[in-house]
Design a protein around this motif. Structure first.
Motif, PDB file in Angstrom:
ATOM      1  N   LEU A  98      36.613 -43.526  23.022  1.00  0.00           N
ATOM      2  CA  LEU A  98      36.307 -42.144  22.422  1.00  0.00           C
ATOM      3  C   LEU A  98      37.447 -41.475  21.691  1.00  0.00           C
ATOM      4  CD1 LEU A  98      34.256 -40.788  25.727  1.00  0.00           C
ATOM      5  CD2 LEU A  98      33.358 -41.421  23.522  1.00  0.00           C
ATOM      6  N   PRO A  99      37.397 -41.041  20.790  1.00  0.00           N
ATOM      7  CA  PRO A  99      38.559 -40.311  19.898  1.00  0.00           C
ATOM      8  C   PRO A  99      39.283 -39.351  20.682  1.00  0.00           C
ATOM      9  CG  PRO A  99      36.393 -39.382  18.998  1.00  0.00           C
ATOM     10  CD  PRO A  99      35.934 -40.454  20.138  1.00  0.00           C
ATOM     11  N   MET A 100      40.395 -39.293  20.561  1.00  0.00           N
ATOM     12  CA  MET A 100      41.157 -38.361  21.557  1.00  0.00           C
ATOM     13  C   MET A 100      41.668 -36.898  20.406  1.00  0.00           C
ATOM     14  SD  MET A 100      45.107 -39.133  23.141  1.00  0.00           S
ATOM     15  CE  MET A 100      45.277 -38.665  24.857  1.00  0.00           C
ATOM     16  N   SER A 101      41.449 -36.197  21.097  1.00  0.00           N
ATOM     17  CA  SER A 101      41.574 -34.674  20.191  1.00  0.00           C
ATOM     18  C   SER A 101      43.105 -34.609  19.847  1.00  0.00           C
ATOM     19  CB  SER A 101      41.499 -33.272  21.067  1.00  0.00           C
ATOM     20  OG  SER A 101      40.118 -33.518  21.616  1.00  0.00           O
TER      21      SER A 101
ATOM     22  N   SER B 193      27.800 -44.496  25.001  1.00  0.00           N
ATOM     23  CA  SER B 193      28.298 -45.026  26.322  1.00  0.00           C
ATOM     24  C   SER B 193      28.105 -44.302  27.403  1.00  0.00           C
ATOM     25  CB  SER B 193      29.892 -45.371  26.040  1.00  0.00           C
ATOM     26  OG  SER B 193      30.040 -46.028  24.957  1.00  0.00           O
ATOM     27  N   PRO B 194      26.765 -43.837  27.788  1.00  0.00           N
ATOM     28  CA  PRO B 194      26.648 -42.909  28.755  1.00  0.00           C
ATOM     29  C   PRO B 194      26.993 -43.346  30.248  1.00  0.00           C
ATOM     30  CG  PRO B 194      24.608 -44.144  28.123  1.00  0.00           C
ATOM     31  CD  PRO B 194      25.697 -44.541  27.133  1.00  0.00           C
TER      32      PRO B 194
ATOM     33  N   ASP C 290      21.709 -40.490  29.492  1.00  0.00           N
ATOM     34  CA  ASP C 290      21.768 -41.093  28.280  1.00  0.00           C
ATOM     35  C   ASP C 290      21.329 -40.090  26.941  1.00  0.00           C
ATOM     36  OD1 ASP C 290      18.982 -40.764  28.537  1.00  0.00           O
ATOM     37  OD2 ASP C 290      18.572 -42.732  28.729  1.00  0.00           O
ATOM     38  N   SER C 291      21.229 -38.566  27.224  1.00  0.00           N
ATOM     39  CA  SER C 291      21.064 -37.797  25.998  1.00  0.00           C
ATOM     40  C   SER C 291      21.178 -36.335  26.687  1.00  0.00           C
ATOM     41  CB  SER C 291      19.500 -37.949  25.555  1.00  0.00           C
ATOM     42  OG  SER C 291      18.345 -37.650  26.608  1.00  0.00           O
ATOM     43  N   VAL C 292      21.396 -35.615  25.871  1.00  0.00           N
ATOM     44  CA  VAL C 292      21.893 -34.134  26.253  1.00  0.00           C
ATOM     45  C   VAL C 292      20.995 -33.340  25.241  1.00  0.00           C
ATOM     46  CG1 VAL C 292      23.944 -34.520  27.150  1.00  0.00           C
ATOM     47  CG2 VAL C 292      23.884 -34.124  24.937  1.00  0.00           C
TER      48      VAL C 292
END
Length: 202
Positions: free
Chosen positions: A48-51, A176-177, A181-183
């Motif tokens: 995941l991208p880092m802030s 990558s849950p 798997d969804s929101v």
């Protein structure tokens, strides 16, 4: 942009502004930082991208000082700065926790919202200030934002006040849950070109 406040005095310790990428868009986020800028495009575990975060001290909520802190953060945050362009729809999301005034240091301070709105409006953006406080079941957007002091603070600026539930929600798959798997995410957020989170440290 992160706002760290002290409940007793209402004084601000400082700000940290940052950006990450959500579904191909630059989205303002906040993370705890001790100052300085983290290297852009680094990845956390799982890919995941880092802030990217830049912190700036601000000793009080006086308007010019808050604006200077916001400007200084933007100088170091190229993705956010470049995202503020004429005609782009920008959602500023303060943290409205309850219908209390700025003196209680409960919600994002009005001067922080004003400073961020000024920057976006001066860049020619279409600015929407929106949140979805749990207590606001029947109030209009203007009533909810007025209770937090934002309507008065942003007087004279071409901004719109909204609630995130208006316009509905859309189901978005989670990459990558771990558990789900969804929101459901507000359509206001998904349709924006840039989202800046003006959170309140609690």
């Amino acid at each position: 942009m992160r706002e760290d406040g002290q409940r007793r005095s209402g004084a601000s310790d400082g700000f940290a502004m940052g950006t990450t990428t959500l579904r191909g868009r630059d989205t303002g986020v906040s993370r705890r930082s001790n100052g300085g800028a983290h290297s852009p495009h680094r990845e956390r575990d799982g890919g995941l991208p880092m802030s990217v975060v830049h912190a700036r001290p601000c000793s009080d909520y006086e308007a010019s000082g808050v604006r200077s802190a916001v400007d200084a953060c933007l100088e170091r945050l190229e993705p956010v700065r470049l995202g503020l362009r004429p005609g782009r729809r920008v959602v500023l999301k303060p943290n409205i926790i309850s219908a209390r005034g700025a003196e209680t240091a409960v919600c994002t301070h009005p001067s922080v919202v004003r400073a961020a709105a000024e920057v976006a409006c001066e860049a020619g953006c279409d600015v929407v200030i929106a949140d979805e406080p749990g207590y606001a079941r029947t109030g209009t957007p203007e009533e909810v934002h007025a209770a937090a002091g934002y309507v008065e603070a942003c007087r004279g600026l071409p901004v719109t006040f909204e609630l995130l539930k208006r316009g509905g929600y859309r189901q978005v798959a989670v990459s990558s849950p771990l558990a789900i798997d969804s929101v459901l995410i507000s359509s206001l957020v998904l349709d924006a070109d840039l989202v800046v989170n003006l959170c309140k440290c609690k």
